[in-house]
Design an enzyme around this catalytic site. Structure first.
Site, short mmCIF file in Angstrom:
data_model
loop_
_atom_site.label_atom_id
_atom_site.label_comp_id
_atom_site.label_asym_id
_atom_site.label_seq_id
_atom_site.Cartn_x
_atom_site.Cartn_y
_atom_site.Cartn_z
N GLY A 1 -2.82 14.61 -14.72
CA GLY A 1 -2.68 15.28 -13.43
C GLY A 1 -3.43 14.60 -12.30
O GLY A 1 -3.08 14.77 -11.13
N GLY B 1 20.03 -11.22 7.84
CA GLY B 1 19.65 -9.81 7.98
C GLY B 1 18.16 -9.67 8.16
O GLY B 1 17.69 -8.73 8.83
N ALA B 2 17.40 -10.60 7.59
CA ALA B 2 15.95 -10.51 7.70
C ALA B 2 15.50 -10.66 9.15
O ALA B 2 14.48 -10.10 9.56
CB ALA B 2 15.29 -11.57 6.81
C1 HXC Z 1 -12.10 18.59 -20.94
C2 HXC Z 1 -12.83 16.43 -21.22
C3 HXC Z 1 -11.55 15.93 -20.82
C4 HXC Z 1 -10.56 16.87 -20.47
C5 HXC Z 1 -12.81 14.25 -21.23
N1 HXC Z 1 -13.57 15.34 -21.48
N2 HXC Z 1 -11.58 14.58 -20.84
N3 HXC Z 1 -13.09 17.74 -21.26
N4 HXC Z 1 -10.88 18.21 -20.56
N5 HXC Z 1 -9.33 16.49 -20.06
C6 HXC Z 1 -14.96 15.37 -21.89
C7 HXC Z 1 -15.16 14.94 -23.32
O1 HXC Z 1 -15.00 16.05 -24.18
C8 HXC Z 1 -16.60 14.45 -23.29
O2 HXC Z 1 -17.46 15.56 -23.31
C9 HXC Z 1 -16.71 13.83 -21.92
O3 HXC Z 1 -15.67 14.42 -21.12
C10 HXC Z 1 -16.53 12.33 -21.93
O4 HXC Z 1 -15.31 12.03 -22.61
P1 HXC Z 1 -15.20 10.84 -23.67
O5 HXC Z 1 -13.88 11.01 -24.34
O6 HXC Z 1 -16.43 10.81 -24.51
O7 HXC Z 1 -15.23 9.59 -22.71
P2 HXC Z 1 -14.49 8.19 -22.87
O8 HXC Z 1 -14.62 7.70 -24.27
O9 HXC Z 1 -15.03 7.34 -21.78
O10 HXC Z 1 -12.94 8.48 -22.61
C11 HXC Z 1 -12.49 8.88 -21.37
C12 HXC Z 1 -11.04 9.39 -21.48
C13 HXC Z 1 -10.96 10.47 -22.61
C14 HXC Z 1 -10.10 8.23 -21.82
C15 HXC Z 1 -10.64 9.94 -20.13
O11 HXC Z 1 -11.98 11.42 -22.38
C16 HXC Z 1 -9.64 11.17 -22.66
O12 HXC Z 1 -8.65 10.63 -23.18
N6 HXC Z 1 -9.61 12.39 -22.16
C17 HXC Z 1 -8.41 13.21 -22.19
C18 HXC Z 1 -7.40 12.71 -21.21
C19 HXC Z 1 -6.20 13.59 -21.19
O13 HXC Z 1 -5.33 13.55 -22.04
N7 HXC Z 1 -6.23 14.55 -20.22
C20 HXC Z 1 -5.20 15.56 -20.07
C21 HXC Z 1 -4.05 14.90 -19.38
S1 HXC Z 1 -2.73 16.00 -19.19
P3 HXC Z 1 -18.97 15.46 -23.84
O14 HXC Z 1 -19.42 16.88 -23.86
O15 HXC Z 1 -18.89 14.81 -25.17
O16 HXC Z 1 -19.71 14.64 -22.83
C22 HXC Z 1 -2.82 16.46 -17.63
C23 HXC Z 1 -1.68 17.33 -17.26
C24 HXC Z 1 -1.77 17.73 -15.81
O17 HXC Z 1 -3.68 16.10 -16.92
C25 HXC Z 1 -0.45 17.52 -15.17
C26 HXC Z 1 -0.42 18.09 -13.78
C27 HXC Z 1 0.71 17.52 -13.03
#
Ligand code: HXC
Length: 508
Positions: free
Chosen positions: A170, A404-405
């Protein structure tokens, strides 16, 4: 009383700690600054006024009731850049990965709405993992509310996004609606779906970097308008960009005193064009020699290099420069170049920034790839953008303006206000060789050479166009800055509006 004041101090201190020391250290170890450090660097020292520092999420599922961090993953507020007001939100990766909860969205919406009320730019710093997974639809609703505000603000206040870490799911669509996206090399990436989902759906193994790093977006997709080495450089460059822009469409772009002689002559331009018409030269040399203090803020420098766009000043007046670049693909207009320049022209028109166009274009790019990719529609974007623009439009043809350009590149016919050409300009349907090969198809080689020379003598100059008034004057290259500065001054009072309509239907 003292206790109460101490309590406030304590609460503030806790909020400033975000996700705590361990996570801040992890952030630094990745070469990234924290959300607050970034805001401090972006804004004038001491100018930041924070909102909603004590906001917490309201989720209770998945043990969230016990995990609350004041601020909830985004730092918001307002401050100044070189004395001018801007609004800012900065995602805090140390708090739930900067993910978006309902409360977090409300904080962003508040600054978006305030920015619109006040009439000031908004800058978003992104470093986040997308929707707060524990919140479900609350988070999706928050995103949609933000997208709506972005859309309503488009063309009213400048909106700038800087991607400084992950920008996933998102989080990508708010930047996508804003005017400019910048990335930080090696620490940022943006994609709609991450490597894990890609693996499941398409069975492709791909890294974050290869899926959405700066090389993808600043070089290939064109989603990003530039990439910088680190957080500090990115923030410094955003400050520089803001200096060229009006705070909103309610005011004119910021004119400031120039220390560069407005009528400065540049004799070296008399020899910029090589004797051989097929030899390239660097259009950026012309830009840098003409604009104030050689200060040019280029947009998308590494994408569609065959067209150069960016901001500069002429006698202190901000202008948008669009220029074909003979050094890349001979300066041809293709799909990417048309899209890049069209977006830029529309931005300038929305914010009353006059357009200066330097033309050296051999035409549109031929080929199946281009036609199948929709060159007709994409090329039309640039044509449409120039045609509908009502800001002062000054055009200079340095060499080729073919086919055209010629029409598209801010010609007189689509309301170019002042159209100049250098004596080296060639304004024709196409290059002389191609032209005689078509109109004298069955002639001998000798006859072709003769016909080409005749075609060249007849058309490869600016005087035919000048004799019809399509070119206002043929000017000396060394006097280019003087002539454009004068033209800009004389166009100050320009008034032009388009017929009333709900909105236009630009060929998207
Ligand atoms: C809640 C989250 C989170 C999320 C990360 N965290 N993403 N918490 N919701 N979406 C938290 C983790 O639990 C972790 O908490 C801390 O943030 C750091 O994350 P890590 O995974 O340890 O960091 P890193 O290894 O650097 O990886 C970063 C990342 C990964 C690649 C962004 O966190 C990830 O894949 N997150 C999920 C991404 C995702 O799928 N999001 C949803 C997309 S769908 P702690 O407590 O351990 O510090 C979407 C739909 C909306 O967005 C559409 C609207 C149009």
């Amino acid at each position: 009383m003292k206790d109460i004041l101490d309590q406030l101090d304590k609460r503030r201190e806790t909020a400033r700690q975000g996700g705590g020391e361990r996570r801040i250290a992890a952030q630094h170890a990745k070469g990234k600054l924290t959300a607050r450090e970034r805001v401090d660097l972006l804004l004038d020292e001491g100018s930041f006024e924070e909102f909603d520092m004590f906001v917490e999420h309201r989720a209770t599922d998945f043990g969230m009731a016990e995990q609350k961090i004041p601020g909830d993953g985004v730092v918001t507020g307002w401050g100044r850049i070189n004395g001018r007001v801007v609004f800012v939100f900065s995602k805090d990766f140390t708090v739930f990965g900067g993910s978006l909860s309902g409360a977090h969205a409300q904080k962003i919406l508040k600054v978006q709405r305030q920015a619109m009320k006040v009439g000031a730019p908004i800058i978003g710093l992104f470093d986040a993992g997308g929707a707060r997974i524990q919140e479900g639809v609350e988070s999706l609703a928050g995103y949609a509310d933000i997208f709506l505000e972005n859309t309503l603000a488009s063309g009213v206040i400048p909106q700038i996004s800087v991607i400084m870490g992950p920008c996933a799911g998102g989080d990508v669509y708010s930047p996508a609606i804003t005017d400019f996206i910048f990335m930080v090399k090696d620490t940022s990436y943006m994609y709609v779906t991450g490597p894990d989902v890609v693996k499941t759906v398409t069975h492709e193994d791909v890294s974050h970097e290869d899926l959405g790093g700066y090389r993808v977006h600043a070089l290939k997709s064109g989603v990003a308008d530039g990439a910088f080495e680190n957080d500090l450089e990115a923030l410094t460059q955003v400050r520089r960009l803001i200096d060229f822009l009006p705070l909103s469409n309610r005011e004119k772009p910021p004119v400031r005193e120039s220390f560069d002689e407005p009528y400065r002559e540049e004799p070296s331009l008399d020899t910029l064009i090589p004797a051989n018409p097929n030899k390239p030269y660097d259009m950026k040399e012309l830009i840098l020699k003409v604009v104030d203090e050689a200060d040019f803020f280029e947009i998308s420098p590494d994408y569609a290099k065959n067209i150069v766009v960016g901001f500069a000043r002429l006698d202190g007046q901000p202008v948008g420069i669009v220029a074909n670049q003979p050094m890349a693909l001979a300066g041809v207009l293709d799909i990417d170049a048309s899209r890049k320049a069209a977006r830029f022209v529309r931005f300038c028109d929305a914010f009353e920034i006059p357009l200066v166009t330097f033309v050296d274009v051999p035409g549109f790019m031929p080929g199946t790839k281009q036609e199948q990719g929709g060159l007709i529609r994409h090329g039309a974007k640039l044509l449409f953008a120039y045609a509908e623009a009502t800001v002062p439009k000054i055009t200079l043809i340095t060499r080729k303006a073919y086919g055209g350009a010629y029409d598209v590149m801010s010609s007189k016919h689509i309301r170019g206000d002042i159209n100049y050409a250098w004596p080296t300009a060639e304004i024709a349907v196409m290059g002389s060789k191609g032209a005689v090969e078509i109109i004298f198809r069955n002639q001998t080689q000798e006859q072709l050479v003769e016909a080409e020379a005749e075609y060249k003598a007849r058309f490869a100059n600016p005087f035919v166009a000048a004799s019809r008034g399509y070119i206002d004057d043929v000017i000396m290259p060394h006097g280019t800055r003087r002539r454009i500065v004068k033209a800009l001054k004389n166009l100050k009072g320009k008034q032009l509006s388009n017929p009333w309509k709900k909105h236009d239907n630009i060929p998207l």
